[in-house]
Write an enzyme that holds these catalytic residues in place. Sequence first.
Site, PDB file in Angstrom:
ATOM      1  N   GLY A 122      11.208  -5.465   4.596  1.00 50.64           N
ATOM      2  CA  GLY A 122      10.820  -4.101   4.266  1.00 50.64           C
ATOM      3  C   GLY A 122      10.674  -3.194   5.481  1.00 50.64           C
ATOM      4  O   GLY A 122      11.442  -3.259   6.446  1.00 50.64           O
ATOM      5  N   ILE A 123       9.662  -2.323   5.418  1.00 49.84           N
ATOM      6  CA  ILE A 123       9.445  -1.337   6.477  1.00 49.84           C
ATOM      7  C   ILE A 123       9.156  -2.036   7.806  1.00 49.84           C
ATOM      8  O   ILE A 123       9.642  -1.611   8.860  1.00 49.84           O
ATOM      9  CB  ILE A 123       8.282  -0.399   6.077  1.00 49.84           C
ATOM     10  CG1 ILE A 123       8.723   0.493   4.900  1.00 49.84           C
ATOM     11  CG2 ILE A 123       7.828   0.458   7.255  1.00 49.84           C
ATOM     12  CD1 ILE A 123       7.609   1.337   4.293  1.00 49.84           C
ATOM     13  N   ASP A 165      -1.713 -14.936   9.031  1.00 50.71           N
ATOM     14  CA  ASP A 165      -2.338 -14.235   7.910  1.00 50.71           C
ATOM     15  C   ASP A 165      -3.289 -13.214   8.535  1.00 50.71           C
ATOM     16  O   ASP A 165      -4.297 -13.597   9.152  1.00 50.71           O
ATOM     17  CB  ASP A 165      -3.097 -15.230   7.027  1.00 50.71           C
ATOM     18  CG  ASP A 165      -3.749 -14.546   5.819  1.00 50.71           C
ATOM     19  OD1 ASP A 165      -3.909 -13.297   5.847  1.00 50.71           O
ATOM     20  OD2 ASP A 165      -4.105 -15.252   4.867  1.00 50.71           O
ATOM     21  N   VAL A 166      -2.963 -11.944   8.385  1.00 51.51           N
ATOM     22  CA  VAL A 166      -3.739 -10.920   9.091  1.00 51.51           C
ATOM     23  C   VAL A 166      -5.165 -10.771   8.560  1.00 51.51           C
ATOM     24  O   VAL A 166      -5.969 -10.060   9.162  1.00 51.51           O
ATOM     25  CB  VAL A 166      -3.037  -9.534   9.080  1.00 51.51           C
ATOM     26  CG1 VAL A 166      -1.773  -9.554   9.905  1.00 51.51           C
ATOM     27  CG2 VAL A 166      -2.782  -9.046   7.661  1.00 51.51           C
ATOM     28  N   TYR A 215      -5.750   0.966  -3.276  1.00 49.07           N
ATOM     29  CA  TYR A 215      -4.667   1.156  -2.302  1.00 49.07           C
ATOM     30  C   TYR A 215      -4.844   2.474  -1.552  1.00 49.07           C
ATOM     31  O   TYR A 215      -4.802   2.525  -0.318  1.00 49.07           O
ATOM     32  CB  TYR A 215      -3.311   1.107  -3.010  1.00 49.07           C
ATOM     33  CG  TYR A 215      -2.131   1.238  -2.068  1.00 49.07           C
ATOM     34  CD1 TYR A 215      -1.679   0.147  -1.327  1.00 49.07           C
ATOM     35  CD2 TYR A 215      -1.481   2.459  -1.907  1.00 49.07           C
ATOM     36  CE1 TYR A 215      -0.601   0.284  -0.461  1.00 49.07           C
ATOM     37  CE2 TYR A 215      -0.406   2.597  -1.039  1.00 49.07           C
ATOM     38  CZ  TYR A 215       0.027   1.498  -0.318  1.00 49.07           C
ATOM     39  OH  TYR A 215       1.093   1.637   0.549  1.00 49.07           O
ATOM     40  N   LYS A 260      -5.654   3.089   2.499  1.00 47.14           N
ATOM     41  CA  LYS A 260      -4.774   3.828   3.414  1.00 47.14           C
ATOM     42  C   LYS A 260      -5.495   5.032   4.018  1.00 47.14           C
ATOM     43  O   LYS A 260      -5.274   5.371   5.177  1.00 47.14           O
ATOM     44  CB  LYS A 260      -3.494   4.247   2.686  1.00 47.14           C
ATOM     45  CG  LYS A 260      -2.608   3.063   2.305  1.00 47.14           C
ATOM     46  CD  LYS A 260      -2.156   2.279   3.531  1.00 47.14           C
ATOM     47  CE  LYS A 260      -1.204   1.161   3.194  1.00 47.14           C
ATOM     48  NZ  LYS A 260      -0.712   0.435   4.386  1.00 47.14           N
ATOM     49  N   THR A 293      11.508  -0.864  -1.065  1.00 46.24           N
ATOM     50  CA  THR A 293      11.220  -2.208  -0.547  1.00 46.24           C
ATOM     51  C   THR A 293      10.739  -3.059  -1.713  1.00 46.24           C
ATOM     52  O   THR A 293      10.619  -2.565  -2.843  1.00 46.24           O
ATOM     53  CB  THR A 293      10.093  -2.182   0.515  1.00 46.24           C
ATOM     54  OG1 THR A 293       8.885  -1.769  -0.137  1.00 46.24           O
ATOM     55  CG2 THR A 293      10.410  -1.250   1.677  1.00 46.24           C
ATOM     56  N   TRP A 348       3.665  19.929  -2.018  1.00 41.67           N
ATOM     57  CA  TRP A 348       3.259  20.670  -3.236  1.00 41.67           C
ATOM     58  C   TRP A 348       1.767  20.853  -3.262  1.00 41.67           C
ATOM     59  O   TRP A 348       1.023  19.970  -2.892  1.00 41.67           O
ATOM     60  CB  TRP A 348       3.698  19.907  -4.502  1.00 41.67           C
ATOM     61  CG  TRP A 348       5.175  19.666  -4.636  1.00 41.67           C
ATOM     62  CD1 TRP A 348       5.750  18.459  -4.911  1.00 41.67           C
ATOM     63  CD2 TRP A 348       6.267  20.600  -4.546  1.00 41.67           C
ATOM     64  NE1 TRP A 348       7.118  18.608  -5.014  1.00 41.67           N
ATOM     65  CE2 TRP A 348       7.464  19.912  -4.778  1.00 41.67           C
ATOM     66  CE3 TRP A 348       6.328  21.970  -4.295  1.00 41.67           C
ATOM     67  CZ2 TRP A 348       8.710  20.506  -4.773  1.00 41.67           C
ATOM     68  CZ3 TRP A 348       7.589  22.571  -4.276  1.00 41.67           C
ATOM     69  CH2 TRP A 348       8.753  21.853  -4.513  1.00 41.67           C
TER      70      TRP A 348
HETATM   71  P1  NDP Z   1       6.858  -5.464   1.551  1.00 44.36           P
HETATM   72  O1  NDP Z   1       6.150  -6.083   0.390  1.00 44.36           O
HETATM   73  O2  NDP Z   1       8.354  -5.398   1.539  1.00 44.36           O
HETATM   74  O3  NDP Z   1       6.413  -6.189   2.882  1.00 44.36           O
HETATM   75  C1  NDP Z   1       5.051  -6.477   3.110  1.00 44.36           C
HETATM   76  C2  NDP Z   1       4.938  -7.282   4.386  1.00 44.36           C
HETATM   77  O4  NDP Z   1       3.545  -7.535   4.641  1.00 44.36           O
HETATM   78  C3  NDP Z   1       5.638  -8.615   4.292  1.00 44.36           C
HETATM   79  O5  NDP Z   1       6.290  -8.864   5.506  1.00 44.36           O
HETATM   80  C4  NDP Z   1       4.478  -9.607   4.103  1.00 44.36           C
HETATM   81  O6  NDP Z   1       4.848 -10.867   4.680  1.00 44.36           O
HETATM   82  C5  NDP Z   1       3.381  -8.915   4.898  1.00 44.36           C
HETATM   83  N1  NDP Z   1       2.022  -9.330   4.518  1.00 44.36           N
HETATM   84  C6  NDP Z   1       1.406  -9.136   3.329  1.00 44.36           C
HETATM   85  N2  NDP Z   1       0.184  -9.701   3.365  1.00 44.36           N
HETATM   86  C7  NDP Z   1       0.049 -10.269   4.592  1.00 44.36           C
HETATM   87  C8  NDP Z   1      -0.975 -11.021   5.221  1.00 44.36           C
HETATM   88  N3  NDP Z   1      -2.138 -11.325   4.615  1.00 44.36           N
HETATM   89  N4  NDP Z   1      -0.783 -11.447   6.498  1.00 44.36           N
HETATM   90  C9  NDP Z   1       0.378 -11.152   7.137  1.00 44.36           C
HETATM   91  N5  NDP Z   1       1.385 -10.451   6.593  1.00 44.36           N
HETATM   92  C10 NDP Z   1       1.216 -10.024   5.323  1.00 44.36           C
HETATM   93  O7  NDP Z   1       6.213  -3.994   1.707  1.00 44.36           O
HETATM   94  P2  NDP Z   1       6.685  -2.652   2.441  1.00 44.36           P
HETATM   95  O8  NDP Z   1       7.642  -2.956   3.522  1.00 44.36           O
HETATM   96  O9  NDP Z   1       7.001  -1.666   1.410  1.00 44.36           O
HETATM   97  O10 NDP Z   1       5.283  -2.207   3.060  1.00 44.36           O
HETATM   98  C11 NDP Z   1       4.990  -2.266   4.441  1.00 44.36           C
HETATM   99  C12 NDP Z   1       3.838  -1.320   4.702  1.00 44.36           C
HETATM  100  O11 NDP Z   1       4.239   0.007   4.371  1.00 44.36           O
HETATM  101  C13 NDP Z   1       2.591  -1.618   3.886  1.00 44.36           C
HETATM  102  O12 NDP Z   1       1.439  -1.399   4.681  1.00 44.36           O
HETATM  103  C14 NDP Z   1       2.667  -0.581   2.771  1.00 44.36           C
HETATM  104  O13 NDP Z   1       1.414  -0.286   2.232  1.00 44.36           O
HETATM  105  C15 NDP Z   1       3.267   0.591   3.530  1.00 44.36           C
HETATM  106  N6  NDP Z   1       3.889   1.619   2.704  1.00 44.36           N
HETATM  107  C16 NDP Z   1       4.929   1.315   1.865  1.00 44.36           C
HETATM  108  C17 NDP Z   1       5.520   2.306   1.090  1.00 44.36           C
HETATM  109  C18 NDP Z   1       6.648   2.032   0.157  1.00 44.36           C
HETATM  110  O14 NDP Z   1       6.986   2.916  -0.660  1.00 44.36           O
HETATM  111  N7  NDP Z   1       7.292   0.867   0.236  1.00 44.36           N
HETATM  112  C19 NDP Z   1       5.037   3.700   1.162  1.00 44.36           C
HETATM  113  C20 NDP Z   1       3.955   3.911   2.085  1.00 44.36           C
HETATM  114  C21 NDP Z   1       3.413   2.900   2.816  1.00 44.36           C
HETATM  115  P3  NDP Z   1       4.269 -12.294   4.141  1.00 44.36           P
HETATM  116  O15 NDP Z   1       4.139 -12.183   2.655  1.00 44.36           O
HETATM  117  O16 NDP Z   1       5.302 -13.292   4.598  1.00 44.36           O
HETATM  118  O17 NDP Z   1       2.973 -12.492   4.852  1.00 44.36           O
END
Ligand code: NDP
Length: 255
Positions: free
Chosen positions: A22-23, A68-69, A162, A166, A197, A255
């Site tokens: 993802g991002i 695990d963060v 959520y 944020k 994503t 908006w």
């Molecule tokens: P994804 O679900 O695609 O990716 C989430 C990532 O976070 C994965 O790499 C996952 O890896 C990791 N993660 C989740 N929990 C843990 C944990 N406890 N410890 C370590 N890693 C963790 O999400 P996105 O890429 O969409 O989101 C990335 C960020 O962007 C997030 O903070 C989200 O809130 C933010 N965001 C996303 C938007 C969207 O529209 N997609 C919009 C605005 C913000 P793993 O499971 O292997 O640990």
Amino acid sequence: MSVLDQFRLNGKVAVVTGGNRGIGKAIAVALAEAGASVAIASRDEARNGEAVAELTGLGATAISTKTDVTSRADIVAMRDQVTAQLGPIDILVNNAGIGIHGESLTIDDDSWDRVMATNLDAVWKVSQVVGESMVERGTGSIVNVGSMSGMIINRPQWHAPYGVSKAGVHHLTRSLAAEWAPKSVRVNAIAPGYTKTEISDIDLPEYKHYWIDEVPMQRYAQASEIAPAALYLASPASSFVTGEILVIDGGYTLW
Ligand code: NDP
């Protein structure tokens, strides 16, 4: 230094939490293309490995660290592993995050706690653990991934925990920025809008009116459109920017 050189990260060490998809992965790719050595810090080792292979395929130095963060012990082990293998951490991207949808009267304490632990408490813990060595060294850049959901109430789905998490990330960003500015540690955030994503239900037909049609640009973002803003904030190109929340939302919050 030429303006494009100010975006270069050669010799820098970066950590991206949740960098395996993802991002986060798009940001990891951007930092690697700019010359940084990158550590992917997330839980799924197989996916971490795939991301590392993608980065090394670009000619970058990259490692993974199963993290695990939500666990302070994991975070300390991550910092120590990255420092031993790549060197002291110059750039931290707090990207890992989760989302849940639900009406507030139905969300149980466990769900609230999980969202806060991952999206907000972890940003606090990782920033403390990694920020300590940045403050000691008098250099560093932290980029937090917030969300436009920390500024507005999304529709049609409800997800109070959520949005609150944020909003907390944004205020934590400003708090740490003010505190660590005299130590030359900058702390900024990006606030993405709807981005395609795994976490986002972007293709659900019942969301289209709100998530696509109501966006002034009338589309969602690809993760690759979010990453350059993180590179800007991570790099010397933003050397006088701290405490900023950079919105990347196709105009949604206008908006
Ligand atoms: P994804 O679900 O695609 O990716 C989430 C990532 O976070 C994965 O790499 C996952 O890896 C990791 N993660 C989740 N929990 C843990 C944990 N406890 N410890 C370590 N890693 C963790 O999400 P996105 O890429 O969409 O989101 C990335 C960020 O962007 C997030 O903070 C989200 O809130 C933010 N965001 C996303 C938007 C969207 O529209 N997609 C919009 C605005 C913000 P793993 O499971 O292997 O640990």
